[in-house]
Design an enzyme around this catalytic site. Structure first.
Site, PDB file in Angstrom:
ATOM      1  N   MET A  26       0.845  -1.193   0.000  1.00 25.57           N
ATOM      2  CA  MET A  26       0.000   0.000   0.000  1.00 25.57           C
ATOM      3  C   MET A  26       0.886   1.250   0.000  1.00 25.57           C
ATOM      4  O   MET A  26       0.458   2.337   0.393  1.00 25.57           O
ATOM      5  CB  MET A  26      -0.954  -0.009   1.199  1.00 25.57           C
ATOM      6  CG  MET A  26      -1.988  -1.116   1.123  1.00 25.57           C
ATOM      7  SD  MET A  26      -3.515  -0.788   2.040  1.00 25.57           S
ATOM      8  CE  MET A  26      -2.895  -0.734   3.709  1.00 25.57           C
ATOM      9  N   GLY A  27       2.147   1.050  -0.441  1.00 19.82           N
ATOM     10  CA  GLY A  27       3.047   2.191  -0.517  1.00 19.82           C
ATOM     11  C   GLY A  27       3.646   2.553   0.816  1.00 19.82           C
ATOM     12  O   GLY A  27       3.632   1.766   1.762  1.00 19.82           O
ATOM     13  N   GLY A  32      11.172  -3.250   5.412  1.00 19.23           N
ATOM     14  CA  GLY A  32      10.455  -4.514   5.349  1.00 19.23           C
ATOM     15  C   GLY A  32      10.033  -4.831   3.925  1.00 19.23           C
ATOM     16  O   GLY A  32      10.212  -5.958   3.443  1.00 19.23           O
ATOM     17  N   HIS A  33       9.492  -3.827   3.241  1.00 20.52           N
ATOM     18  CA  HIS A  33       9.122  -4.000   1.835  1.00 20.52           C
ATOM     19  C   HIS A  33      10.364  -4.296   0.985  1.00 20.52           C
ATOM     20  O   HIS A  33      10.332  -5.155   0.099  1.00 20.52           O
ATOM     21  CB  HIS A  33       8.447  -2.734   1.296  1.00 20.52           C
ATOM     22  CG  HIS A  33       7.141  -2.405   1.946  1.00 20.52           C
ATOM     23  ND1 HIS A  33       6.977  -1.304   2.754  1.00 20.52           N
ATOM     24  CD2 HIS A  33       5.941  -3.029   1.916  1.00 20.52           C
ATOM     25  CE1 HIS A  33       5.728  -1.263   3.174  1.00 20.52           C
ATOM     26  NE2 HIS A  33       5.077  -2.294   2.689  1.00 20.52           N
ATOM     27  N   GLN A  57     -10.334  -2.731   2.710  1.00 20.85           N
ATOM     28  CA  GLN A  57      -9.778  -3.406   3.879  1.00 20.85           C
ATOM     29  C   GLN A  57      -9.667  -2.478   5.090  1.00 20.85           C
ATOM     30  O   GLN A  57      -9.129  -2.872   6.131  1.00 20.85           O
ATOM     31  CB  GLN A  57      -8.423  -4.041   3.563  1.00 20.85           C
ATOM     32  CG  GLN A  57      -7.294  -3.062   3.295  1.00 20.85           C
ATOM     33  CD  GLN A  57      -6.055  -3.771   2.786  1.00 20.85           C
ATOM     34  OE1 GLN A  57      -6.033  -4.297   1.669  1.00 20.85           O
ATOM     35  NE2 GLN A  57      -5.002  -3.794   3.598  1.00 20.85           N
ATOM     36  N   LYS A 145       5.064  -9.941   9.982  1.00 23.39           N
ATOM     37  CA  LYS A 145       4.425  -9.070  10.981  1.00 23.39           C
ATOM     38  C   LYS A 145       2.913  -9.207  10.928  1.00 23.39           C
ATOM     39  O   LYS A 145       2.237  -9.230  11.957  1.00 23.39           O
ATOM     40  CB  LYS A 145       4.824  -7.607  10.765  1.00 23.39           C
ATOM     41  CG  LYS A 145       4.170  -6.650  11.780  1.00 23.39           C
ATOM     42  CD  LYS A 145       4.550  -5.212  11.521  1.00 23.39           C
ATOM     43  CE  LYS A 145       3.826  -4.635  10.341  1.00 23.39           C
ATOM     44  NZ  LYS A 145       2.367  -4.438  10.587  1.00 23.39           N
ATOM     45  N   LEU A 179       8.835  -2.814  11.719  1.00 18.54           N
ATOM     46  CA  LEU A 179       8.632  -1.723  10.767  1.00 18.54           C
ATOM     47  C   LEU A 179       7.217  -1.783  10.199  1.00 18.54           C
ATOM     48  O   LEU A 179       6.701  -2.845   9.883  1.00 18.54           O
ATOM     49  CB  LEU A 179       9.648  -1.813   9.629  1.00 18.54           C
ATOM     50  CG  LEU A 179      11.121  -1.661  10.010  1.00 18.54           C
ATOM     51  CD1 LEU A 179      11.981  -1.577   8.754  1.00 18.54           C
ATOM     52  CD2 LEU A 179      11.362  -0.445  10.888  1.00 18.54           C
ATOM     53  N   SER A 180       6.596  -0.624  10.120  1.00 12.36           N
ATOM     54  CA  SER A 180       5.229  -0.510   9.616  1.00 12.36           C
ATOM     55  C   SER A 180       5.023   0.896   9.072  1.00 12.36           C
ATOM     56  O   SER A 180       5.600   1.862   9.584  1.00 12.36           O
ATOM     57  CB  SER A 180       4.230  -0.770  10.748  1.00 12.36           C
ATOM     58  OG  SER A 180       2.917  -0.402  10.362  1.00 12.36           O
ATOM     59  N   SER A 181       4.208   1.011   8.036  1.00 10.66           N
ATOM     60  CA  SER A 181       3.899   2.337   7.490  1.00 10.66           C
ATOM     61  C   SER A 181       3.230   3.216   8.542  1.00 10.66           C
ATOM     62  O   SER A 181       3.384   4.438   8.541  1.00 10.66           O
ATOM     63  CB  SER A 181       2.985   2.197   6.267  1.00 10.66           C
ATOM     64  OG  SER A 181       3.646   1.472   5.251  1.00 10.66           O
TER      65      SER A 181
END
Length: 271
Positions: A26-27, A32-33, A57, A145, A179-181
């Site tokens: 989702m950008g 992580g990406h 979602q 995650k 790590l998360s957006s």
């Protein structure tokens, strides 16, 4: 890197490439990406990355509106990583008026995030179903995650298509925070607190490994401690086995799953 914005262009690529690695995002890309993309490049001949903030979602409209976006920066990252194809669809393009079967979770699957985010995983499965139907990737790459998401997607996709779903280890920052957006919504103090919570939960996992029969009591104690000490709201803190995601962890590999709110930002993790 080739940018793809239309289904017709995507169809041409798919017809030419038979062993695509697919990294759905989702950008707001992070390390992580990047890890998923690097694995895809090693395992597949070509790699396609999608950037699409999927409205179906999100169970909270405000969360959808405020989801972090950084397309210019993301495209620079993808060029640096030498991604072969980047797919940038629009909402109207993905959800054009085509009848698709409604996806529903079983009652036994409405646990963890599915219990607290109504419709979330149905939206995830729906969008990936649409993507896989068009792209026919050899392998889909996902992060650990979001383990429940990976678990449901793997079961759904591999039953319906020839594509395989691969899970990669969670990438963490220097404080051990996954790590998360959504981390972009946290300040430095919040991130430090999240690190303290994470390390406490790693310790809890080790304690449960040594005393599985006392897992419920250990979890109850830590929930009280974390809620009081850090003023957080915990949606869930549970042990689930990795075979079925049921609560029976005797003689089975298991994870400790958590979802909590820190400064109104919902964070999830597993250990």
């Amino acid at each position: 890197m080739k940018l793809i914005k239309h289904i017709t262009d995507l169809n041409k690529v798919v017809n030419e490439e038979k062993e695509l690695g697919f990294v759905p995002t989702m950008g707001n890309l992070h390390k992580g990406h990047e890890s998923l993309i690097k694995i895809s490049k090693k395992k597949c001949k070509k790699t396609i990355v999608s950037i699409f903030v999927n409205p179906t979602q999100f169970n909270n409209k405000e969360d959808y509106k405020t989801y972090p976006k950084s397309l210019t920066k993301d495209l620079k990252v993808l060029k640096r990583l030498k991604v072969d194809y980047t797919y940038l669809p629009t909402v109207s393009q993905i959800y054009k008026k085509v009848e698709t079967p409604k996806i529903s979770l079983k009652k036994s699957e409405i646990i963890l995030c599915a219990k607290f985010r109504k419709g979330h995983f149905e939206g995830v499965l729906d969008i990936l179903n649409r993507f896989v139907k068009i792209i026919s990737p050899k392998i889909i790459f996902m992060g650990e995650k979001d383990y429940q998401q990976f678990f449901l997607v793997k079961k759904f996709i591999e039953k319906k298509y020839k594509s395989k779903v691969y899970v990669s280890k969670t990438i963490r920052n220097s404080n051990n925070v996954a790590l998360s957006s959504r981390n972009k919504k946290l300040n430095q103090a919040n991130l430090k607190t999240a690190g303290l919570i994470t390390n406490r939960l790693f310790n809890l996992k080790h304690s449960i490994k040594r005393n599985k029969d006392k897992s419920n009591n250990l979890i109850i104690e830590i929930k009280k401690e974390l809620t009081k000490k850090f003023d957080i709201k915990i949606d869930y803190l549970e042990c689930r086995n990795l075979i079925s995601l049921k609560t029976n962890i005797d003689s089975k590999p298991f994870k400790l799953f958590v979802a909590y709110y820190l400064n109104s930002v919902r964070l999830i993790d597993n250990f």
